[in-house]
Design a protein around this motif. Sequence first.
Motif, PDB file in Angstrom:
ATOM      1  N   ARG A   4      -4.931 -10.167   4.443  1.00 44.78           N
ATOM      2  CA  ARG A   4      -5.815  -9.015   4.627  1.00 44.78           C
ATOM      3  C   ARG A   4      -5.916  -8.214   3.321  1.00 44.78           C
ATOM      4  O   ARG A   4      -6.989  -7.786   2.911  1.00 44.78           O
ATOM      5  CB  ARG A   4      -5.273  -8.118   5.750  1.00 44.78           C
ATOM      6  CG  ARG A   4      -6.243  -7.076   6.251  1.00 44.78           C
ATOM      7  CD  ARG A   4      -5.972  -6.741   7.711  1.00 44.78           C
ATOM      8  NE  ARG A   4      -4.661  -6.170   7.925  1.00 44.78           N
ATOM      9  CZ  ARG A   4      -4.400  -4.874   7.823  1.00 44.78           C
ATOM     10  NH1 ARG A   4      -5.348  -4.021   7.494  1.00 44.78           N
ATOM     11  NH2 ARG A   4      -3.175  -4.425   8.033  1.00 44.78           N
ATOM     12  N   LEU A   5      -4.780  -8.069   2.653  1.00 44.53           N
ATOM     13  CA  LEU A   5      -4.743  -7.344   1.382  1.00 44.53           C
ATOM     14  C   LEU A   5      -5.643  -8.040   0.358  1.00 44.53           C
ATOM     15  O   LEU A   5      -6.456  -7.415  -0.321  1.00 44.53           O
ATOM     16  CB  LEU A   5      -3.295  -7.344   0.891  1.00 44.53           C
ATOM     17  CG  LEU A   5      -2.754  -6.162   0.107  1.00 44.53           C
ATOM     18  CD1 LEU A   5      -3.016  -4.853   0.813  1.00 44.53           C
ATOM     19  CD2 LEU A   5      -1.254  -6.337  -0.111  1.00 44.53           C
ATOM     20  N   ALA A  58      -8.113 -10.053   0.944  1.00 43.39           N
ATOM     21  CA  ALA A  58      -9.519 -10.062   1.355  1.00 43.39           C
ATOM     22  C   ALA A  58     -10.182  -8.704   1.132  1.00 43.39           C
ATOM     23  O   ALA A  58     -11.405  -8.607   1.039  1.00 43.39           O
ATOM     24  CB  ALA A  58      -9.625 -10.454   2.832  1.00 43.39           C
ATOM     25  N   SER A  59      -9.366  -7.632   1.036  1.00 44.51           N
ATOM     26  CA  SER A  59      -9.936  -6.280   0.918  1.00 44.51           C
ATOM     27  C   SER A  59     -10.384  -5.943  -0.498  1.00 44.51           C
ATOM     28  O   SER A  59     -11.083  -4.966  -0.712  1.00 44.51           O
ATOM     29  CB  SER A  59      -8.909  -5.224   1.332  1.00 44.51           C
ATOM     30  OG  SER A  59      -8.460  -5.464   2.616  1.00 44.51           O
ATOM     31  N   ILE A  60      -9.959  -6.735  -1.467  1.00 43.47           N
ATOM     32  CA  ILE A  60     -10.264  -6.382  -2.857  1.00 43.47           C
ATOM     33  C   ILE A  60     -11.733  -6.627  -3.159  1.00 43.47           C
ATOM     34  O   ILE A  60     -12.246  -7.700  -2.890  1.00 43.47           O
ATOM     35  CB  ILE A  60      -9.417  -7.234  -3.820  1.00 43.47           C
ATOM     36  CG1 ILE A  60      -7.951  -6.948  -3.544  1.00 43.47           C
ATOM     37  CG2 ILE A  60      -9.745  -6.938  -5.261  1.00 43.47           C
ATOM     38  CD1 ILE A  60      -7.063  -7.983  -4.118  1.00 43.47           C
ATOM     39  N   PRO A  61     -12.415  -5.607  -3.709  1.00 45.68           N
ATOM     40  CA  PRO A  61     -13.810  -5.832  -4.068  1.00 45.68           C
ATOM     41  C   PRO A  61     -13.901  -6.844  -5.196  1.00 45.68           C
ATOM     42  O   PRO A  61     -13.226  -6.718  -6.206  1.00 45.68           O
ATOM     43  CB  PRO A  61     -14.310  -4.461  -4.521  1.00 45.68           C
ATOM     44  CG  PRO A  61     -13.171  -3.536  -4.456  1.00 45.68           C
ATOM     45  CD  PRO A  61     -11.940  -4.275  -4.080  1.00 45.68           C
ATOM     46  N   PHE A 103      -0.983 -15.979  -4.234  1.00 47.45           N
ATOM     47  CA  PHE A 103      -2.408 -15.759  -4.442  1.00 47.45           C
ATOM     48  C   PHE A 103      -3.270 -16.928  -3.962  1.00 47.45           C
ATOM     49  O   PHE A 103      -4.394 -16.731  -3.536  1.00 47.45           O
ATOM     50  CB  PHE A 103      -2.691 -15.457  -5.925  1.00 47.45           C
ATOM     51  CG  PHE A 103      -2.327 -14.048  -6.302  1.00 47.45           C
ATOM     52  CD1 PHE A 103      -3.226 -13.005  -6.075  1.00 47.45           C
ATOM     53  CD2 PHE A 103      -1.094 -13.758  -6.851  1.00 47.45           C
ATOM     54  CE1 PHE A 103      -2.887 -11.706  -6.404  1.00 47.45           C
ATOM     55  CE2 PHE A 103      -0.745 -12.455  -7.176  1.00 47.45           C
ATOM     56  CZ  PHE A 103      -1.647 -11.429  -6.953  1.00 47.45           C
ATOM     57  N   ARG A 153      -1.174 -10.020 -10.415  1.00 45.83           N
ATOM     58  CA  ARG A 153      -1.395 -11.428 -10.744  1.00 45.83           C
ATOM     59  C   ARG A 153      -1.250 -11.650 -12.248  1.00 45.83           C
ATOM     60  O   ARG A 153      -0.742 -12.673 -12.697  1.00 45.83           O
ATOM     61  CB  ARG A 153      -2.783 -11.868 -10.283  1.00 45.83           C
ATOM     62  CG  ARG A 153      -3.086 -13.273 -10.740  1.00 45.83           C
ATOM     63  CD  ARG A 153      -4.116 -13.978  -9.905  1.00 45.83           C
ATOM     64  NE  ARG A 153      -3.966 -15.412 -10.114  1.00 45.83           N
ATOM     65  CZ  ARG A 153      -4.511 -16.336  -9.354  1.00 45.83           C
ATOM     66  NH1 ARG A 153      -5.218 -15.971  -8.307  1.00 45.83           N
ATOM     67  NH2 ARG A 153      -4.342 -17.605  -9.611  1.00 45.83           N
ATOM     68  N   GLU A 193       0.823  -1.203   0.000  1.00 48.82           N
ATOM     69  CA  GLU A 193       0.000   0.000   0.000  1.00 48.82           C
ATOM     70  C   GLU A 193       0.864   1.263   0.000  1.00 48.82           C
ATOM     71  O   GLU A 193       2.076   1.185   0.166  1.00 48.82           O
ATOM     72  CB  GLU A 193      -0.929  -0.029   1.220  1.00 48.82           C
ATOM     73  CG  GLU A 193      -1.882  -1.200   1.130  1.00 48.82           C
ATOM     74  CD  GLU A 193      -2.898  -1.204   2.251  1.00 48.82           C
ATOM     75  OE1 GLU A 193      -4.066  -0.954   1.965  1.00 48.82           O
ATOM     76  OE2 GLU A 193      -2.513  -1.429   3.400  1.00 48.82           O
ATOM     77  N   SER A 194       0.227   2.412  -0.162  1.00 52.11           N
ATOM     78  CA  SER A 194       1.008   3.640  -0.242  1.00 52.11           C
ATOM     79  C   SER A 194       1.828   3.811   1.030  1.00 52.11           C
ATOM     80  O   SER A 194       1.360   3.541   2.129  1.00 52.11           O
ATOM     81  CB  SER A 194       0.115   4.861  -0.469  1.00 52.11           C
ATOM     82  OG  SER A 194      -1.101   4.733   0.176  1.00 52.11           O
ATOM     83  N   LEU A 227      -3.440  -5.679  -6.949  1.00 43.77           N
ATOM     84  CA  LEU A 227      -3.153  -7.114  -6.925  1.00 43.77           C
ATOM     85  C   LEU A 227      -3.652  -7.840  -8.170  1.00 43.77           C
ATOM     86  O   LEU A 227      -3.076  -8.841  -8.580  1.00 43.77           O
ATOM     87  CB  LEU A 227      -3.767  -7.738  -5.670  1.00 43.77           C
ATOM     88  CG  LEU A 227      -3.006  -7.411  -4.392  1.00 43.77           C
ATOM     89  CD1 LEU A 227      -3.885  -7.604  -3.174  1.00 43.77           C
ATOM     90  CD2 LEU A 227      -1.772  -8.289  -4.273  1.00 43.77           C
ATOM     91  N   GLY A 228      -4.719  -7.329  -8.792  1.00 46.92           N
ATOM     92  CA  GLY A 228      -5.227  -7.942 -10.013  1.00 46.92           C
ATOM     93  C   GLY A 228      -4.193  -7.803 -11.125  1.00 46.92           C
ATOM     94  O   GLY A 228      -3.859  -8.764 -11.828  1.00 46.92           O
ATOM     95  N   VAL A 229      -3.666  -6.579 -11.262  1.00 46.63           N
ATOM     96  CA  VAL A 229      -2.637  -6.302 -12.267  1.00 46.63           C
ATOM     97  C   VAL A 229      -1.394  -7.149 -11.990  1.00 46.63           C
ATOM     98  O   VAL A 229      -0.800  -7.737 -12.905  1.00 46.63           O
ATOM     99  CB  VAL A 229      -2.291  -4.787 -12.245  1.00 46.63           C
ATOM    100  CG1 VAL A 229      -1.043  -4.504 -13.044  1.00 46.63           C
ATOM    101  CG2 VAL A 229      -3.475  -3.971 -12.772  1.00 46.63           C
ATOM    102  N   LYS A 277       3.966 -16.625  -7.878  1.00 49.73           N
ATOM    103  CA  LYS A 277       2.645 -16.004  -7.951  1.00 49.73           C
ATOM    104  C   LYS A 277       1.554 -16.911  -7.390  1.00 49.73           C
ATOM    105  O   LYS A 277       0.725 -16.496  -6.596  1.00 49.73           O
ATOM    106  CB  LYS A 277       2.355 -15.649  -9.413  1.00 49.73           C
ATOM    107  CG  LYS A 277       0.954 -15.219  -9.677  1.00 49.73           C
ATOM    108  CD  LYS A 277       0.811 -14.675 -11.065  1.00 49.73           C
ATOM    109  CE  LYS A 277       0.889 -15.756 -12.122  1.00 49.73           C
ATOM    110  NZ  LYS A 277       0.595 -15.194 -13.459  1.00 49.73           N
TER     111      LYS A 277
END
Lengths: 332, 273
Positions: free
Chosen positions: B260-261, B263-266, B250, B226, B55-56, B222-224, B246
């Motif tokens: 946690r990261l 799980a946070s993705i919509p 994942f 992966r 994260e930032s 995370l999508g990018v 990878k």
Amino acid sequence: MALLEVRDLEVGVAIGGKVLPVVQGISFDVEENQTLGIVGESGCGKSLTSLAIMGLLEGSMLRLTGGSISFNGQDLLALSPRARRAIMGDQMAMIFQEPMTSLNPVYRIGDQIIESLRQHRSMSQRQARARAIELLDLVRIPDPERRVDSYPHQLSGGQRQRVMIAMALACGPKLLIADEPTTALDVTVQKEVLDLMLDLQKRTGTAIILISHDLGVISETCDKVVVMYRGKIVESAKTATLFSNMSHPYTQGLLASIPVVDHDVEWLNAIPGRVPLIDEVLPGCAFHPRCSFAQASCATSPPSADYVSDDHLVRCHFPNDRPSGGEAGGDA
Amino acid sequence: MTQATSKRALLDVRDLKTYFTIGKTGLFQAKSQLKAVDGVSFEVREGEVLSLVGESGCGKSTVGRTLTQLERATGGRADFDGQDILAMSPRAFRPLRRQIQMIFQDPFASLNPRRSIEQTLAEPLFIHKLARNWAEARSKIVETLEQVGMDPKVMQRYPHEFSGGQRQRIGIARVMILKPRLVIADEAVSALDVSIQAQVLNLLKKLQQDNGLSMLFISHDLGVVRHISDRVAVMYKGRIVEMGDKSQIFENPQHDYTRRLLASIPRIAQKAA
């Protein structure tokens, strides 16, 4: 009667003595306790739609050129600027994308919440301060009695966005418009902020318009979805209907473009080309140059928006007449 | 993109530290240090994509900037092809700059608005003596623009005439024209709309595969990550908390923060009606 009824909304931009349409024929309802999502890429007119509803277009090159907006039974466009201002920030509030630029850096956050309370509610300074602390607590700012005297730069990005939410909620608005409220935030903070908004909605029944470019955010938070492309609604439906039965090639292309975290894909099905510029004249469907299902008629005659089932609106000449498993064309 | 494990490390980073001195926070407080990168070790192997995700403020961009000498390392070493690049003087590092190239996030800020695309792409060729004259430069520019999916006729135009996605293609062309061995991409697709992002991601992946590039891909998405990576390192507060293939990161994350990261993705799923 819905809380907010938008009908045939049109916004134009004045360039070189001409007014070019940038938002056209936008109609939707938002009910109490409901979240409407507006999704689309930059330049599709989603933010302009929200600014038009809030009455924030004045003083720019943009103007409302047609349509009606009815809020709580009142015709907003017939109100005097003074009467409209009394509604803004009170019954209708807005959260913007960038919390650092929308908070005033030289005022304490408490004072910025108090300003709205003093403006719309005849509260004493002491009452307003107590309410501001309550609101900060509500949006889960730790130690609100001390934080009320903080300046924006002393807060993190997520905390600033919570302060924006506290300001927007100060007067208990019936409608909250959130324009990309979590785009500038990290995913873990995004989740907290979205959960917070939905939790507050459950308690107060506030209607929410959530504007986002992120279909994931939209699918997790909204009851209804409006998909916009180049100033027009290309598809709208209840969230469950939309995601189980996507009918517009643009909506399908948006979904196929997203790299997912849950499985591997070798190549993404990118939508080829780009969003047309506002001064490009496209007599037919605005999406046809990028659409892999386009027929000759798509280039010449604009499709109308038709219901393919209850509540499911699609603006496409061939909404159900395509090869199954439709995907936008690939691009390598 | 196969069996990266058997390949040799092109870049080997050991215990990298980058600290910043920040001003006093109060009258009687001493100056303090911000440990942006605090003991990070990883390797980027030949022809593989390693992603740094977090994260930032976690220090992922500082790692990239330190490796290209845009920031000074406080400690540690980074061996590129066997030579420690952190110990080099700027002059000694200069020849390596061609081989280690960086793609930045903001395609609006990273192109000079007063230079045509041709000038923008020719400059690095002359600096690194890859072209002796304009004719040579021009033929390389044509070839590279075609490689990134742009019409070479755009050469005479200026950055403001292009959309964000096209500018990022130009940014990528400026890197690829030097035929680098290691590309550090810092949030290279984060500023783009999702449909354009998909185009540029496909392009980056294709260029990486076709040229056997090694890439350090820095991203919060995370999508990018992966989609493009072979291996992933998760950063949190200046340190790598988890690193692996990878599929391991994942499918079977071990560290709490990684979980946690993720799980946070919509997720695209239907909200219960």
